[in-house]
Design an enzyme around this catalytic site. Sequence first.
Site, mmCIF file in Angstrom:
data_model
loop_
_atom_site.group_PDB
_atom_site.id
_atom_site.type_symbol
_atom_site.label_atom_id
_atom_site.label_comp_id
_atom_site.label_asym_id
_atom_site.label_seq_id
_atom_site.Cartn_x
_atom_site.Cartn_y
_atom_site.Cartn_z
ATOM 1 N N HIS A 14 21.242 -13.769 -27.604
ATOM 2 C CA HIS A 14 22.180 -13.493 -26.664
ATOM 3 C C HIS A 14 23.585 -14.250 -26.946
ATOM 4 O O HIS A 14 24.530 -13.585 -26.822
ATOM 5 C CB HIS A 14 21.537 -14.179 -25.465
ATOM 6 C CG HIS A 14 20.336 -13.762 -24.835
ATOM 7 N ND1 HIS A 14 19.231 -14.501 -24.549
ATOM 8 C CD2 HIS A 14 20.015 -12.422 -24.529
ATOM 9 C CE1 HIS A 14 18.214 -13.842 -24.152
ATOM 10 N NE2 HIS A 14 18.681 -12.510 -23.962
ATOM 11 N N LYS A 20 9.738 -11.435 -10.372
ATOM 12 C CA LYS A 20 9.073 -11.914 -11.701
ATOM 13 C C LYS A 20 9.235 -13.578 -11.858
ATOM 14 O O LYS A 20 10.341 -13.889 -11.418
ATOM 15 C CB LYS A 20 10.395 -11.268 -12.755
ATOM 16 C CG LYS A 20 9.774 -11.347 -14.243
ATOM 17 C CD LYS A 20 10.549 -10.288 -15.108
ATOM 18 C CE LYS A 20 10.727 -10.894 -16.429
ATOM 19 N NZ LYS A 20 11.687 -10.290 -17.277
ATOM 20 N N ARG A 73 18.240 -4.816 -30.612
ATOM 21 C CA ARG A 73 17.442 -5.646 -31.789
ATOM 22 C C ARG A 73 16.845 -4.609 -32.609
ATOM 23 O O ARG A 73 16.998 -4.544 -33.970
ATOM 24 C CB ARG A 73 16.734 -6.581 -31.463
ATOM 25 C CG ARG A 73 17.157 -7.670 -30.529
ATOM 26 C CD ARG A 73 16.345 -8.130 -29.676
ATOM 27 N NE ARG A 73 15.532 -7.574 -28.759
ATOM 28 C CZ ARG A 73 14.727 -7.872 -27.820
ATOM 29 N NH1 ARG A 73 14.475 -8.970 -27.856
ATOM 30 N NH2 ARG A 73 14.289 -7.020 -26.897
ATOM 31 N N SER A 123 13.396 -13.993 -25.419
ATOM 32 C CA SER A 123 13.045 -15.106 -24.650
ATOM 33 C C SER A 123 11.849 -15.405 -24.274
ATOM 34 O O SER A 123 11.203 -16.391 -24.503
ATOM 35 C CB SER A 123 13.743 -15.033 -23.062
ATOM 36 O OG SER A 123 15.132 -14.845 -23.318
HETATM 37 O O1 PNS Z 1 17.252 -9.806 -20.119
HETATM 38 P P1 PNS Z 1 16.543 -8.520 -19.507
HETATM 39 O O2 PNS Z 1 15.368 -8.948 -18.261
HETATM 40 O O3 PNS Z 1 16.119 -7.530 -20.386
HETATM 41 O O4 PNS Z 1 17.804 -7.878 -18.580
HETATM 42 C C1 PNS Z 1 17.545 -6.567 -17.722
HETATM 43 C C2 PNS Z 1 18.719 -6.386 -17.005
HETATM 44 C C3 PNS Z 1 18.977 -7.429 -16.086
HETATM 45 C C4 PNS Z 1 19.808 -6.010 -17.781
HETATM 46 C C5 PNS Z 1 18.305 -4.881 -16.085
HETATM 47 O O5 PNS Z 1 16.822 -5.202 -15.699
HETATM 48 C C6 PNS Z 1 19.229 -4.648 -14.934
HETATM 49 O O6 PNS Z 1 20.232 -4.047 -14.997
HETATM 50 N N1 PNS Z 1 18.714 -5.009 -13.699
HETATM 51 C C7 PNS Z 1 19.296 -4.789 -12.430
HETATM 52 C C8 PNS Z 1 18.867 -3.525 -11.636
HETATM 53 C C9 PNS Z 1 19.537 -2.244 -12.450
HETATM 54 O O7 PNS Z 1 20.641 -2.017 -12.267
HETATM 55 N N2 PNS Z 1 18.636 -1.230 -12.703
HETATM 56 C C10 PNS Z 1 18.898 -0.250 -13.448
HETATM 57 C C11 PNS Z 1 19.032 1.089 -12.631
HETATM 58 S S1 PNS Z 1 17.471 1.495 -12.207
#
Ligand code: PNS
Length: 158
Positions: free
Chosen positions: A17, A41, A90, A127
């Site tokens: 990150h 979560k 990745r 993570s």
């Molecule tokens: O580190 P992560 O958990 O892979 O991050 C995921 C994240 C936070 C980027 C993603 O879950 C997100 O953007 N969540 C906010 C809700 C949202 O906008 N969802 C997309 C449209 S359904």
Amino acid sequence: MRRVVCPGSFDPITNGHLDIIGRSARLYDEVTVAVLINVEKSSLFTVDERIEILQTVTKDFSNVTVRKFHGLLVDFCKQNDIPAIVKGIRVVSDFDYELQMAQLNYRLSGVETLFMPTNPEYSFLSSSRVKEIARYGGDVSGLVPDLVHKLLIERLRG
Ligand code: PNS
């Protein structure tokens, strides 16, 4: 001002990150690291702890700020006048998932998504893997910032 957001859960931040955030900070004028508040979560570190960690490990980047958000990422982008999201890729399976998310986010709002290939040194890193290794006493030094290494040991073996 060229602004981007680096979103994620960051539970906890890894060196993968940090690499993406640092490279974004060199390319753009302002980088907002956005930490998702996800009540569904369970997490190891609270959102406020994660923000404090992120602020500490990004303190050398003067154009990086750390915020939390809930709801849709594109709404956060609109509210903060951020036109683009940076996502680290990745492996090919990340691209498969992220492509659909990027297209959906664009359709919802016009917010663009820019993909940045992860440094190959960290392409196996996540993570959840870091937490699992640390939980069972494995060595995660070099995979996470030193502060995170110390906090993981305190929290998981404390
Ligand atoms: O580190 P992560 O958990 O892979 O991050 C995921 C994240 C936070 C980027 C993603 O879950 C997100 O953007 N969540 C906010 C809700 C949202 O906008 N969802 C997309 C449209 S359904």
